[in-house]
Design a protein around this motif. Sequence first.
Motif, PDB file in Angstrom:
ATOM      1  N   PRO A 151     -32.157  34.645 -10.209  1.00  0.00           N
ATOM      2  CA  PRO A 151     -32.556  35.040 -11.570  1.00  0.00           C
ATOM      3  C   PRO A 151     -33.717  36.028 -11.459  1.00  0.00           C
ATOM      4  CG  PRO A 151     -33.339  32.808 -11.048  1.00  0.00           C
ATOM      5  CD  PRO A 151     -32.485  33.261  -9.890  1.00  0.00           C
ATOM      6  N   PRO A 152     -33.899  36.986 -12.422  1.00  0.00           N
ATOM      7  CA  PRO A 152     -33.318  36.997 -13.767  1.00  0.00           C
ATOM      8  C   PRO A 152     -32.018  37.779 -13.926  1.00  0.00           C
ATOM      9  CG  PRO A 152     -35.015  38.660 -13.617  1.00  0.00           C
ATOM     10  CD  PRO A 152     -34.942  38.003 -12.267  1.00  0.00           C
ATOM     11  N   HIS A 153     -31.179  37.846 -12.891  1.00  0.00           N
ATOM     12  CA  HIS A 153     -29.877  38.500 -13.055  1.00  0.00           C
ATOM     13  C   HIS A 153     -28.992  37.651 -13.974  1.00  0.00           C
ATOM     14  CE1 HIS A 153     -30.426  41.813 -10.238  1.00  0.00           C
ATOM     15  NE2 HIS A 153     -31.178  40.979  -9.550  1.00  0.00           N
ATOM     16  N   PRO A 154     -28.092  38.301 -14.731  1.00  0.00           N
ATOM     17  CA  PRO A 154     -27.347  37.597 -15.789  1.00  0.00           C
ATOM     18  C   PRO A 154     -26.564  36.380 -15.325  1.00  0.00           C
ATOM     19  CG  PRO A 154     -27.059  39.970 -15.989  1.00  0.00           C
ATOM     20  CD  PRO A 154     -27.792  39.741 -14.711  1.00  0.00           C
ATOM     21  N   GLY A 155     -25.799  36.508 -14.224  1.00  0.00           N
ATOM     22  CA  GLY A 155     -24.967  35.407 -13.761  1.00  0.00           C
ATOM     23  C   GLY A 155     -25.766  34.144 -13.458  1.00  0.00           C
ATOM     24  N   PRO A 156     -26.764  34.230 -12.561  1.00  0.00           N
ATOM     25  CA  PRO A 156     -27.574  33.049 -12.261  1.00  0.00           C
ATOM     26  C   PRO A 156     -28.259  32.458 -13.491  1.00  0.00           C
ATOM     27  CG  PRO A 156     -27.933  34.739 -10.610  1.00  0.00           C
ATOM     28  CD  PRO A 156     -27.095  35.358 -11.676  1.00  0.00           C
ATOM     29  N   LEU A 157     -28.737  33.308 -14.401  1.00  0.00           N
ATOM     30  CA  LEU A 157     -29.401  32.799 -15.605  1.00  0.00           C
ATOM     31  C   LEU A 157     -28.447  31.967 -16.458  1.00  0.00           C
ATOM     32  CD1 LEU A 157     -31.611  35.774 -16.886  1.00  0.00           C
ATOM     33  CD2 LEU A 157     -32.404  33.548 -16.097  1.00  0.00           C
ATOM     34  N   VAL A 158     -27.237  32.469 -16.646  1.00  0.00           N
ATOM     35  CA  VAL A 158     -26.254  31.745 -17.455  1.00  0.00           C
ATOM     36  C   VAL A 158     -25.867  30.436 -16.773  1.00  0.00           C
ATOM     37  CG1 VAL A 158     -23.920  31.805 -18.394  1.00  0.00           C
ATOM     38  CG2 VAL A 158     -25.364  33.829 -18.556  1.00  0.00           C
ATOM     39  N   ALA A 159     -25.696  30.479 -15.449  1.00  0.00           N
ATOM     40  CA  ALA A 159     -25.335  29.269 -14.712  1.00  0.00           C
ATOM     41  C   ALA A 159     -26.435  28.218 -14.794  1.00  0.00           C
ATOM     42  CB  ALA A 159     -25.037  29.617 -13.252  1.00  0.00           C
ATOM     43  N   ILE A 160     -27.674  28.653 -14.687  1.00  0.00           N
ATOM     44  CA  ILE A 160     -28.817  27.738 -14.800  1.00  0.00           C
ATOM     45  C   ILE A 160     -28.803  27.050 -16.157  1.00  0.00           C
ATOM     46  CG2 ILE A 160     -31.342  27.679 -15.049  1.00  0.00           C
ATOM     47  CD1 ILE A 160     -31.405  29.880 -12.849  1.00  0.00           C
ATOM     48  N   ASP A 161     -28.548  27.843 -17.200  1.00  0.00           N
ATOM     49  CA  ASP A 161     -28.506  27.299 -18.553  1.00  0.00           C
ATOM     50  C   ASP A 161     -27.326  26.342 -18.730  1.00  0.00           C
ATOM     51  OD1 ASP A 161     -29.407  27.367 -21.415  1.00  0.00           O
ATOM     52  OD2 ASP A 161     -27.420  28.205 -21.707  1.00  0.00           O
ATOM     53  N   ALA A 162     -26.183  26.697 -18.167  1.00  0.00           N
ATOM     54  CA  ALA A 162     -24.967  25.897 -18.344  1.00  0.00           C
ATOM     55  C   ALA A 162     -25.058  24.530 -17.673  1.00  0.00           C
ATOM     56  CB  ALA A 162     -23.751  26.653 -17.809  1.00  0.00           C
ATOM     57  N   VAL A 163     -25.626  24.483 -16.466  1.00  0.00           N
ATOM     58  CA  VAL A 163     -25.677  23.204 -15.736  1.00  0.00           C
ATOM     59  C   VAL A 163     -27.000  22.477 -15.916  1.00  0.00           C
ATOM     60  CG1 VAL A 163     -24.100  24.156 -14.001  1.00  0.00           C
ATOM     61  CG2 VAL A 163     -26.542  24.130 -13.534  1.00  0.00           C
ATOM     62  N   GLY A 164     -27.919  23.090 -16.675  1.00  0.00           N
ATOM     63  CA  GLY A 164     -29.199  22.437 -16.927  1.00  0.00           C
ATOM     64  C   GLY A 164     -30.107  22.397 -15.720  1.00  0.00           C
ATOM     65  N   ALA A 165     -30.027  23.412 -14.862  1.00  0.00           N
ATOM     66  CA  ALA A 165     -30.859  23.456 -13.659  1.00  0.00           C
ATOM     67  C   ALA A 165     -32.252  23.972 -13.989  1.00  0.00           C
ATOM     68  CB  ALA A 165     -30.209  24.347 -12.598  1.00  0.00           C
ATOM     69  N   ASN A 166     -33.204  23.673 -13.100  1.00  0.00           N
ATOM     70  CA  ASN A 166     -34.576  24.161 -13.242  1.00  0.00           C
ATOM     71  C   ASN A 166     -34.651  25.575 -12.678  1.00  0.00           C
ATOM     72  OD1 ASN A 166     -37.389  24.654 -12.022  1.00  0.00           O
ATOM     73  ND2 ASN A 166     -37.764  22.934 -13.391  1.00  0.00           N
ATOM     74  N   LEU A 167     -35.113  26.518 -13.494  1.00  0.00           N
ATOM     75  CA  LEU A 167     -35.101  27.916 -13.076  1.00  0.00           C
ATOM     76  C   LEU A 167     -35.998  28.161 -11.872  1.00  0.00           C
ATOM     77  CD1 LEU A 167     -34.855  31.017 -15.255  1.00  0.00           C
ATOM     78  CD2 LEU A 167     -36.586  30.979 -13.483  1.00  0.00           C
ATOM     79  N   GLY A 168     -37.205  27.589 -11.881  1.00  0.00           N
ATOM     80  CA  GLY A 168     -38.129  27.804 -10.774  1.00  0.00           C
ATOM     81  C   GLY A 168     -37.604  27.256  -9.463  1.00  0.00           C
ATOM     82  N   VAL A 169     -37.038  26.063  -9.503  1.00  0.00           N
ATOM     83  CA  VAL A 169     -36.479  25.458  -8.291  1.00  0.00           C
ATOM     84  C   VAL A 169     -35.285  26.275  -7.805  1.00  0.00           C
ATOM     85  CG1 VAL A 169     -35.340  23.412  -7.347  1.00  0.00           C
ATOM     86  CG2 VAL A 169     -37.282  23.143  -8.904  1.00  0.00           C
ATOM     87  N   THR A 170     -34.448  26.734  -8.738  1.00  0.00           N
ATOM     88  CA  THR A 170     -33.301  27.566  -8.367  1.00  0.00           C
ATOM     89  C   THR A 170     -33.761  28.870  -7.727  1.00  0.00           C
ATOM     90  OG1 THR A 170     -32.062  26.665 -10.252  1.00  0.00           O
ATOM     91  CG2 THR A 170     -31.173  28.640  -9.202  1.00  0.00           C
ATOM     92  N   LEU A 171     -34.799  29.456  -8.287  1.00  0.00           N
ATOM     93  CA  LEU A 171     -35.351  30.696  -7.740  1.00  0.00           C
ATOM     94  C   LEU A 171     -35.871  30.472  -6.326  1.00  0.00           C
ATOM     95  CD1 LEU A 171     -36.225  33.639  -8.062  1.00  0.00           C
ATOM     96  CD2 LEU A 171     -38.267  32.840  -9.253  1.00  0.00           C
ATOM     97  N   ALA A 172     -36.618  29.385  -6.131  1.00  0.00           N
ATOM     98  CA  ALA A 172     -37.192  29.097  -4.818  1.00  0.00           C
ATOM     99  C   ALA A 172     -36.097  28.853  -3.782  1.00  0.00           C
ATOM    100  CB  ALA A 172     -38.116  27.884  -4.911  1.00  0.00           C
TER     101      ALA A 172
END
Length: 465
Positions: free
Chosen positions: A178-199
């Motif tokens: 993130p903040p690319h569109p695909g990862p952002l939408v996936a994070i929102d869809a599965v309820g993932a934590n953005l910071g942890v996903t980024l790390a």
Amino acid sequence: MTHLSVEMLAADAAEPITTAGHAQLGIAVLAGIAVIVLLITKFKLHAFLALIIGSLVLGAVAGAPLDKTITSFSAGLGTTVAGTGVLIALGAVLGRLLADSGGADQIVDTILAKASRKAMPWAMVLIAGIVGLPIFFEVGIVLLIPVVLLVAKRGNLSLMRIGIPALAGLSVMHGLIPPHPGPLVAIDAVGANLGVTLALGVVVAIPTMIIAGPVFSRYAARWVDIQPPENLVPERTSDDLEKRPGFGITVATVLLPVVMMLAKALVDIVVDNPEHTVQRVFDVVGSPLIALLTAVLVAMFTLGRAAGFTRGRIAATVEKSLGPIAGVLLIVGAGGGFKQTLVDAGVGQMILDISKGWNISTLLLAWLIAVTIRLATGSATVATISAAGLVAPLAAEMSTPHAALLVLAIGSGSLFFSHVNDAGFWLVKEYFGMNVGQTLKTWSVMETLISVVGIVCVLLLSLVL
């Protein structure tokens, strides 16, 4: 490693808009995807329109009432754009400021000036990784290809040896970070934590970029030995600027939103108390909206003003950045509508039912679904959005790190084997002056390597987290 089980919360899935059986739903999914592929590839219809028609076909074949199918598609489109539209717009503004101010060229020139001939592929993957953080893949290609062609020509280097690392860096960032569109939408869809996903995304991205970039480029250069096309070595627009922002401040500006989001993730882990003042502050500071907005405002001074831009020039640059992303927003939104139609038709529940007896990693299943949609539609973003909607119920019982890994598994799958139905395939082919066969042996293989190495890294991380 999280595996599928009978106990997964299928009850959380949306109320189906049809009572079709699994066989009919399976045929409906194939029909919907086939229509999208045919309309995009054979009839050259815009992906936005193709996704709308494909969603309607999916609903019709599944036996859903037309009005309910339209409602599902509209709801998915609205939710997706509402969740990611502003972030995509802010990312586009930051990318345009970086390009127009000469900041991107400053990063490129500084690194290349310090890189030896042997280290040049590694320098290119580093440049692409940094520049690719806030910039869309297509914009990154347009930005970096002139540099790739110039470096290859002036240094008498193999075009593949320089170009593949740059493409790998851009593609990995586009699919995983993130903040690319695909990862952002996936994070929102599965309820993932953005910071942890980024790390975790950075942890996965580094070895993936190295293997698919500098390492693979050795073999790609042997398979396809071509010279930079003379007519495609353009002049850089920043050469007309009287001054450019410095290297340090440019890199700091690009990394600012990343640091802010990572800081929030760190505070969440260390404090772990939603009511604590420090965590509440960082929940705001590290939110994607605030992080990207802050970076854009800072960039107006550190990049725009440093390049000698007037207030009017900065305003014009911002305005110029928003027009080109209209198509991206519409495609992402329509992809979200298609995803919601899939979910509401009961496809997500069907996958849960069919896979109950499978002894397969949830992460691997998500990757396979994304791979299938990617091969069929040619769009990494559509593959990510659709796959995320289908596997979202599987994330219900996942821990925070595993939900983030689910996003990365989907992102990895979305990059698998780009071929003739992918716009990126033709973009790379034309810029590098290759034929279809050469593009398949280089670009397509590189994309497959990224996908496979990415899921291997994700599965390894799942063993220790």
